[in-house]
Design an enzyme around this catalytic site. Structure first.
Site, mmCIF file in Angstrom:
data_model
loop_
_atom_site.group_PDB
_atom_site.id
_atom_site.type_symbol
_atom_site.label_atom_id
_atom_site.label_comp_id
_atom_site.label_asym_id
_atom_site.label_seq_id
_atom_site.Cartn_x
_atom_site.Cartn_y
_atom_site.Cartn_z
ATOM 1 C CD GLU A 226 -23.614 -14.200 0.906
ATOM 2 O OE1 GLU A 226 -23.158 -13.777 1.979
ATOM 3 O OE2 GLU A 226 -23.411 -13.626 -0.192
ATOM 4 C CG ASP A 228 -25.264 -13.700 4.498
ATOM 5 O OD1 ASP A 228 -24.320 -14.437 4.183
ATOM 6 O OD2 ASP A 228 -25.488 -12.613 3.949
ATOM 7 C CD GLU A 231 -23.467 -11.257 6.749
ATOM 8 O OE1 GLU A 231 -22.335 -11.000 6.323
ATOM 9 O OE2 GLU A 231 -24.515 -10.840 6.221
ATOM 10 C CG HIS A 242 -27.748 -12.247 0.080
ATOM 11 N ND1 HIS A 242 -27.671 -10.885 -0.115
ATOM 12 C CD2 HIS A 242 -27.351 -12.461 1.357
ATOM 13 C CE1 HIS A 242 -27.248 -10.294 0.995
ATOM 14 N NE2 HIS A 242 -27.047 -11.237 1.907
#
Length: 473
Positions: A226, A228, A231, A242
């Site tokens: 993942e 991001d 956010e 991640h």
């Protein structure tokens, strides 16, 4: 970063159903986005968006029957006695995007309302066509978009990110819905709140959540890498890689790790990530209402995925961030925490941060930049969402985390929100009219997706492992 809870209405909670329902026609909202070769030289793409299957109505697939397979936070025991039978018995239906879910696409803009009737938030994916997700290859590329977070207060997260999903959503003999109905989700938390995973239901071992009338967890989880990109709410923002597998991996029980398991670090993915949150890194006046990046107004977010050889075949070794607002290019804030230097996510930063903050080095332990290189090279799906947090009240983003921690200790304070904020029942009541708008999405080579004054451009010196110099804004 920590939890992406799929909370929807009682009648519209569902996930990867094997069959396809016909009660509501599925019409994907059109969303244009651009690919660029140089500033001002961009080509428009006629994309679409699709609502994640975990928000949809799932019901009996029998002709003329619309009995719910899932009501509240429990499964129908007759239709769903086990994973395989449930997938065969249940159909996933179409969505009324604006009326039921508050999802409205206009041109190059996507607006996500928080509470629409009894539905809360949404998770959506960028599509190439009506049957496939768009796959983005971001090595040696940059991703740019405009965002309006002015209506997102404490406890909310307008998240735009990449995950290693299959282009067809896992379409198979046991999953006839596929990407057309938003199936196949996975992320670094190995979520176990998904109703269907890998063409089967997740009913076996399903336990309703004690603090949510709509959610629960099953035996299985859906794991993958993942990234991001964004956010954020109006108070705090973070970008976070991640590490994890470059495609869906199904896990079992507490061995999954992540938010939904007793041992957070038991699985193959990195649940914490290597985050850059300006407030957490010591600059408390950079991002927020009236600050350097003024969240009361729309601004542009630029994220650059740099490689060690300056090509798409190289290895990811740095993720840089810039903002553009009111015609001014704003470099990311510098970390002021002793022992953690710089204003980007790179190998040194990701090695130093957990040491200084006394965190588990899960990013490095699960593969670090090598893992992210594999995920980005394989291609990832773009997710656009708005959610609240039943696991940690979003304290990890905008408050002190843990709530009992000393905010003067480096790494604890992440924003100015009170440690009592973010409780979903309060957020859903007090911020029901909240929304986030994403627009002007652009992808292209480094420095191609936005116009910047020449005086703002700089040349980065050779970083560790980088054999050549390259021009980067």
């Amino acid at each position: 970063m920590y939890s992406k809870i799929a909370l929807a209405s009682v009648l519209f909670q569902a996930a990867r159903g094997q069959q396809v329902g016909t009660n509501t026609p599925e019409t994907h909202p059109a969303l244009t986005w651009e690919t660029c070769t140089a500033p001002g030289s961009c080509t428009s793409n006629n994309g679409k968006v699709v609502l994640d299957s975990n928000w949809r109505w799932v019901h009996s697939a029998a002709a003329g029957s619309y009995t719910n397979c899932y009501t509240g936070n429990t499964w129908d025991a007759t239709l769903c006695p086990d994973d395989v039978t449930c997938a065969a018995n249940c159909a996933l239906d179409g969505a009324d995007y604006t009326g039921t879910y508050g999802v409205t696409a206009t041109g190059n803009s996507l607006k996500l309302n928080f509470v629409t009737g009894t539905n809360v938030g949404s998770r959506n994916y960028l599509m190439k066509d009506d049957s496939n997700y768009e796959i983005l290859y971001m090595l040696n590329q940059e991703f740019t978009f405009d965002v309006d977070v002015s209506n997102l207060g404490c406890g909310l997260n307008g998240a735009l990110y990449l995950v290693s999903m299959a282009a067809d959503g896992g379409l198979s003999a046991t999953n006839k819905a596929g990407a057309a109905y938003g199936t196949g989700y996975c992320d670094s938390q190995c979520p176990r709140d998904l109703k269907f995973i890998g063409g089967k239901a997740n009913v076996e071992g399903w336990t309703p959540e004690s603090n949510s009338a709509n959610s629960g967890t099953g035996n299985n989880g859906a794991c993958c890498a993942e990234m991001d990109i964004w956010e954020a709410n109006s108070i705090s923002a973070a970008y976070t890689p991640h590490a994890g597998p470059a495609s869906l991996t199904i896990c079992d029980g507490d061995a999954c790790g992540g938010t939904y398991s007793s041992n957070r670090y038991a699985g193959d993915t990195d649940p914490d990530g290597c985050d850059f949150n300006s407030y957490r890194q010591g600059d408390t006046t950079f991002y927020g209402p009236g600050m350097t990046v003024d969240t009361t107004k729309v601004f542009t977010v630029v994220t650059q995925f740099l490689t060690d050889d300056g090509t798409a075949d190289g290895n990811l070794n740095e993720i840089k961030r810039f903002y553009v607002q009111d015609g001014t290019v704003i470099p990311n804030s510098e970390s002021t925490i002793p022992g953690i230097t710089g204003n980007s996510v790179n190998t040194d930063y990701c090695q130093n941060q957990p040491t200084v903050f006394n965190d588990t080095p899960s990013f490095e332990n699960k593969g670090g930049f090598a893992s992210m290189t594999a995920g980005l090279k394989a291609g990832m799906v773009l997710v656009l969402s708005l959610w609240d947090d039943y696991a940690d009240s979003m304290l990890w983003l905008d408050s002190d985390d843990p709530a009992t921690g000393d905010p003067t200790v480096p790494g604890i304070a992440r924003g100015t929100c009170a440690t009592t904020s973010g409780v979903p029942s309060d957020v859903e009541s007090s911020q029901a009219s909240a929304y986030v708008t994403y627009s002007n999405i652009k992808v292209g080579p480094i420095n191609s997706t936005f116009a910047a004054p020449a005086t703002k451009r700089s040349v980065l010196g050779a970083a560790a492992g980088r054999p050549q110099r390259r021009a980067v804004l």
